[in-house]
Enzyme design. Structure first.
Site, PDB file in Angstrom:
ATOM      1  N   LYS A 135       0.881  -1.170   0.000  1.00  0.00           N
ATOM      2  CA  LYS A 135       0.000   0.000   0.000  1.00  0.00           C
ATOM      3  C   LYS A 135       0.913   1.212   0.000  1.00  0.00           C
ATOM      4  O   LYS A 135       1.569   1.512   1.003  1.00  0.00           O
ATOM      5  CB  LYS A 135      -0.912  -0.004   1.230  1.00  0.00           C
ATOM      6  CG  LYS A 135      -1.805   1.231   1.278  1.00  0.00           C
ATOM      7  CD  LYS A 135      -2.636   1.300   2.536  1.00  0.00           C
ATOM      8  CE  LYS A 135      -2.949   2.749   2.847  1.00  0.00           C
ATOM      9  NZ  LYS A 135      -3.683   2.920   4.106  1.00  0.00           N
TER      10      LYS A 135
ATOM     11  N   GLY B  45      -8.060   9.329   9.275  1.00  0.00           N
ATOM     12  CA  GLY B  45      -8.406   9.478  10.680  1.00  0.00           C
ATOM     13  C   GLY B  45      -9.459  10.537  10.963  1.00  0.00           C
ATOM     14  O   GLY B  45      -9.816  10.762  12.112  1.00  0.00           O
TER      15      GLY B  45
ATOM     16  N   ALA C 156      -9.306   5.507   3.722  1.00  0.00           N
ATOM     17  CA  ALA C 156      -9.155   6.693   4.571  1.00  0.00           C
ATOM     18  C   ALA C 156     -10.402   7.557   4.643  1.00  0.00           C
ATOM     19  O   ALA C 156     -11.086   7.776   3.649  1.00  0.00           O
ATOM     20  CB  ALA C 156      -7.990   7.563   4.126  1.00  0.00           C
ATOM     21  N   GLY C 157     -10.675   8.025   5.855  1.00  0.00           N
ATOM     22  CA  GLY C 157     -11.714   9.025   6.063  1.00  0.00           C
ATOM     23  C   GLY C 157     -13.068   8.468   6.446  1.00  0.00           C
ATOM     24  O   GLY C 157     -13.948   9.212   6.854  1.00  0.00           O
TER      25      GLY C 157
ATOM     26  N   ASN D  32      -9.666   1.835   9.407  1.00  0.00           N
ATOM     27  CA  ASN D  32      -8.841   1.581  10.593  1.00  0.00           C
ATOM     28  C   ASN D  32      -9.377   2.332  11.800  1.00  0.00           C
ATOM     29  O   ASN D  32      -9.979   1.751  12.699  1.00  0.00           O
ATOM     30  CB  ASN D  32      -7.373   1.934  10.335  1.00  0.00           C
ATOM     31  CG  ASN D  32      -6.460   1.472  11.469  1.00  0.00           C
ATOM     32  OD1 ASN D  32      -6.901   1.105  12.553  1.00  0.00           O
ATOM     33  ND2 ASN D  32      -5.181   1.457  11.245  1.00  0.00           N
ATOM     34  N   THR D  33      -9.214   3.667  11.789  1.00  0.00           N
ATOM     35  CA  THR D  33      -9.548   4.459  12.979  1.00  0.00           C
ATOM     36  C   THR D  33     -10.999   4.261  13.417  1.00  0.00           C
ATOM     37  O   THR D  33     -11.282   4.181  14.620  1.00  0.00           O
ATOM     38  CB  THR D  33      -9.279   5.953  12.697  1.00  0.00           C
ATOM     39  OG1 THR D  33      -7.970   6.075  12.136  1.00  0.00           O
ATOM     40  CG2 THR D  33      -9.353   6.771  13.963  1.00  0.00           C
TER      41      THR D  33
END
Lengths: 256, 65
Positions: A95, A156, A183-184, A205-206
């Site tokens: 990645k 994040g 992301a996001g 993830n977050t």
């Protein structure tokens, strides 16, 4: 959908960072039924050997790994990190992140394209973390990428899909390229929305790691991704500006 | 010989990268190495000579997003 010739067991990719404990991370990966987990490289001290324990836990989970080049700001850093990751994780998947701006962690598309070209020539299978730029996407494909991973919003931030028009345009322009929103994403509804747009997978993830109950949130994301995917295949209705009665008007009683 | 490992100063007797990993106690740990910013594969550590002041990075698997 094949990612570099590999069929993933699920369209939910899960990051492994920021969990309250290794046990909770393992629970979340299982609850998500993740098709891939992302991992990284950091400095290892001979005494602590923190990385060795982490790696043995990830291996026991039995999920394919996608190493990242997080924290790299130059082509050279990203290429060197990718080589180190390939050796440690024994995979040619990478990645590729090359960050260009530190407040938004926005990808540097120019450096990204150059690094992708070098790594593809070196035999890597590159998953580029990119903005939703159509021309940049074309250049990444020319550089050898067979997957594109546009951001939904800054890493994040949990803001969801910031540029629906851009993401929809990317899907329409590249109907046969595997596309992943990376992301996001902050909520399962954002993930469902990405899948409804026709994206092939999402990387979270977050939103899972920072939830009060990461394993429960991982399960919610699994269901949302599945729901969005089924909805896409079911061919959603067109949006309209004006109301259209859903109950038939014909045969209605006249009571006045 | 003075070198930097992950930005920490070390005084070591070995001259090779493979020797350095042994001397610092990494043993059979799963790590990747770079010297002065360039990746050095495990297969070339034995023949890779370290110079005075070399900057060595020793990286291992870690959580990532």
């Amino acid at each position: 959908m094949l990612f570099y010739g590999t069929e993933l067991s699920s369209r939910l990719m899960l990051g492994t960072a920021q969990y309250p404990s290794p046990e909770i991370l393992a629970d979340a990966v299982r609850a998500a039924q993740a098709g891939v987990v992302t991992v990284s490289l950091r400095r290892e001290s001979a005494g602590l050997r923190a990385g060795q324990a982490f790696w043995s836990m990830i291996r026991d989970l039995g999920v394919p790994v996608l190493p990242n080049t997080a924290g790299c700001h130059t082509v050279k850093d990203a290429v060197t990190t990718a080589h180190m990751a390939r050796e440690v994780f024994e995979t040619d998947w990478i990645k590729l992140e090359v960050i260009g701006e530190s407040d938004t962690l926005q990808p540097d598309m120019f450096a990204l394209i150059e690094a992708a070209r070098i790594l593809t020539e070196d035999g890597f299978k590159v998953f580029p973390y990119m903005t939703e730029d159509l021309v940049g996407a074309e250049r990444l494909l020319q550089a050898g990428c067979e997957v594109l991973m546009p951001w939904g919003a800054p890493i994040g931030s949990g803001k969801g899909l910031n540029n629906l028009f851009g993401l929809r345009a990317l899907r329409a322009h590249f109907p046969d390229v595997p596309l992943v929103v990376d992301a996001g994403i902050g909520l399962p509804s954002h993930a469902a929305q990405a899948m409804e747009l026709g994206y092939d997978a999402v990387l979270i993830n977050t939103a899972v790691a920072r939830a009060g109950d990461p394993a429960a949130m991982a399960a919610a994301f699994r269901l949302a991704v599945e729901a969005g995917r089924i909805a896409r295949q079911a061919d959603p209705m067109e949006e309209r500006d004006m109301a259209v009665p859903s109950t038939p008007v014909l045969g209605r009683a006249v009571l006045a | 010989m003075k070198i930097l490992v992950n930005e920490e100063a070390h005084e070591v007797s070995t001259r090779t990268l493979a020797g350095l990993l042994d001397e610092l106690g990494y043993g059979d740990a799963r790590v990747a190495t770079a010297v002065d910013g360039d990746f050095v594969p495990a297969s070339r550590r034995g023949g890779h000579m370290l110079a005075e002041g070399a900057r060595i990075e020793i990286l291992a698997p870690m959580q990532g997003g």
